[in-house]
Design a protein around this motif. Structure first.
Motif, PDB file in Angstrom:
ATOM      1  N   LEU A 173      10.059 -25.249   4.442  1.00  0.00           N
ATOM      2  CA  LEU A 173       8.941 -24.782   3.631  1.00  0.00           C
ATOM      3  C   LEU A 173       8.950 -25.454   2.259  1.00  0.00           C
ATOM      4  N   THR A 174       7.776 -25.895   1.808  1.00  0.00           N
ATOM      5  CA  THR A 174       7.639 -26.468   0.472  1.00  0.00           C
ATOM      6  C   THR A 174       6.443 -25.838  -0.229  1.00  0.00           C
ATOM      7  N   VAL A 175       6.285 -26.184  -1.490  1.00  0.00           N
ATOM      8  CA  VAL A 175       5.174 -25.655  -2.277  1.00  0.00           C
ATOM      9  C   VAL A 175       3.829 -26.078  -1.689  1.00  0.00           C
TER      10      VAL A 175
ATOM     11  N   LEU B 157       8.335 -30.991  -2.117  1.00  0.00           N
ATOM     12  CA  LEU B 157       8.305 -31.789  -0.888  1.00  0.00           C
ATOM     13  C   LEU B 157       9.135 -33.058  -1.071  1.00  0.00           C
ATOM     14  N   GLU B 158       9.995 -33.341  -0.100  1.00  0.00           N
ATOM     15  CA  GLU B 158      10.834 -34.535  -0.142  1.00  0.00           C
ATOM     16  C   GLU B 158      10.695 -35.314   1.157  1.00  0.00           C
ATOM     17  N   ILE B 159      10.579 -36.630   1.014  1.00  0.00           N
ATOM     18  CA  ILE B 159      10.551 -37.526   2.177  1.00  0.00           C
ATOM     19  C   ILE B 159      11.620 -38.593   1.931  1.00  0.00           C
ATOM     20  N   LYS B 160      12.534 -38.731   2.833  1.00  0.00           N
ATOM     21  CA  LYS B 160      13.650 -39.658   2.656  1.00  0.00           C
ATOM     22  C   LYS B 160      13.159 -41.077   2.390  1.00  0.00           C
ATOM     23  N   ASP B 161      13.693 -41.658   1.361  1.00  0.00           N
ATOM     24  CA  ASP B 161      13.408 -43.041   0.974  1.00  0.00           C
ATOM     25  C   ASP B 161      11.953 -43.277   0.567  1.00  0.00           C
TER      26      ASP B 161
END
Length: 296
Positions: free
Chosen positions: A161-163, A88-92
Motif C-alpha cells: 500500500l502507498t499514498v 511509492l517506490e520502484i526499484k532503479d
C-alpha cells in the motif's frame, strides 16, 4: 499531530487515512461549516498569517517551539505519506515512481472535484447528478481500473500500500461508490461490479490494511459525517401514510309518526303535540396511527 477540518470526511479524509495507515496517532480539531469569521481568524493565527488557504490544515508539535504547520491538502497528504513511509517506490527508477505517484494523486483530485459538482445540497441539478452517475463515475473508475491492471500488482504499481492507493481509494469510494450505492439502478446495486470489477478486490485490500481497519473501527472515525446517496438527492424512502378508515355512514333516524287521535267532543283542552326526542349521536373518528418518520 493535529488535523484541522470539519466534522466530516471531505478533503481531510485522505490525510487521516494516510496517518492511520502509517500508524501515526493524531487528533481532530473540528470546525462548524461554514466557518465563522472568528474561526477563520483563528486558523489564520495558527498558520502564521496565511491569507489564501482553507482547511484542511495539519500541525506537528503544536504549543512547542518545534511547532510546524502544513497547508494545502495535497501537500499535507504527501507529508503524511513521508511520515508513514508510504511513498511509492520502484526499484532503479525513483523518478518514474515519483511521476506515477503524482499522477495518481492528481487523477484522484480530478475525480473529487468533478464529484463535488453533483452534490445536491450544494445546488447540483438532476442533470448534473445523472451525468455523474452514468458518465463521470464510470469513466474515472474504468481509468483507475486500467492503471491498476497495467501495473500488474496488488496495489497501484506496487506490492504494498502507498499514498497513491489511499488517494485513489478515498476519492473513488468516499466521493463515488459510497454515494451511488443504494440508488435504484443496476449501478446502484454494485457500483464497482457494474463498471470496474477489477477494483473490487483492490478496495478490499486497502480497507483491510491493519491501520486503516483499526481507524474505521474507532470512535474517532465513527463520529464523522459520511457522504451517501442523499448527496445525490436520493433520500430514505418513507412508508406511505395510512389513511384512517372511513366512518360507517349511519342512516338518518326519522322520529316515529305520531298516532292520529280522533276528535273528541266536548273538546278537550288542547295539548301540545309531543315529539319523541331523537337520541343525538356523536360522530366517532378513529385516531390516526402516528407514523414515525425515518431519519437518514
Amino acid at each position: 499531530v493535529k488535523v484541522y477540518y470539519y466534522k466530516t470526511t471531505g478533503r481531510a479524509n485522505q490525510i487521516r487515512l494516510t496517518l492511520a495507515a502509517g500508524n501515526i496517532e493524531f487528533t481532530d480539531d473540528f470546525a462548524e461549516f461554514p466557518p465563522s469569521g472568528a474561526q477563520k481568524a483563528a486558523w489564520m493565527e495558527i498558520s502564521g498569517g496565511n491569507l489564501t488557504f482553507n482547511c484542511p490544515m495539519m500541525t506537528l508539535d503544536e504549543n512547542t517551539d518545534r511547532k510546524k504547520v502544513y497547508l494545502q491538502s495535497s501537500a499535507i497528504l504527501r507529508k503524511a505519506a513521508r511520515m508513514g513511509k508510504l511513498v511509492l517506490e520502484i526499484k532503479d527508477d525513483e523518478d518514474q515512481a515519483k511521476y506515477l505517484e503524482d499522477k495518481l494523486i492528481a487523477d484522484a483530485e480530478d475525480f473529487r472535484s468533478a464529484a463535488y459538482k453533483s452534490f445536491v445540497p450544494f445546488g447540483a441539478t438532476k442533470e448534473a447528478v445523472d451525468e455523474f452517475i452514468n458518465e463521470v463515475f464510470p469513466k474515472h473508475a474504468k481509468n483507475f481500473e486500467r492503471q491498476l491492471v497495467e501495473g500488474g500488482k496488488n496495489y497501484f504499481y506496487s506490492d504494498k500500500l502507498t499514498v497513491a492507493d489511499i488517494a485513489v481509494y478515498d476519492a473513488i469510494v468516499f466521493m463515488g461508490s459510497a454515494r451511488i450505492s443504494g440508488i435504484p439502478s443496476k449501478i446502484g446495486a454494485d457500483p464497482f461490479g457494474f463498471v470496474a470489477p477489477a477494483l473490487k478486490p483492490w478496495v478490499e485490500r486497502v480497507q483491510s490494511t491493519p491501520g486503516i481497519k483499526k481507524y474505521f473501527e474507532s470512535e474517532q472515525y465513527g463520529q464523522l459525517k459520511k457522504f451517501d446517496k442523499a448527496t445525490l438527492g436520493y433520500g430514505e424512502e418513507k412508508p406511505a401514510e395510512e389513511t384512517p378508515p372511513a366512518e360507517e355512514e349511519k342512516p338518518a333516524e326519522t322520529p316515529p309518526a305520531e298516532e292520529e287521535k280522533p276528535a273528541e267532543t266536548p273538546a278537550e283542552e288542547e295539548k301540545p303535540a309531543e315529539t319523541p326526542a331523537t337520541e343525538e349521536k356523536t360522530a366517532e373518528t378513529p385516531a390516526e396511527e402516528e407514523k414515525a418518520e425515518t431519519t437518514e
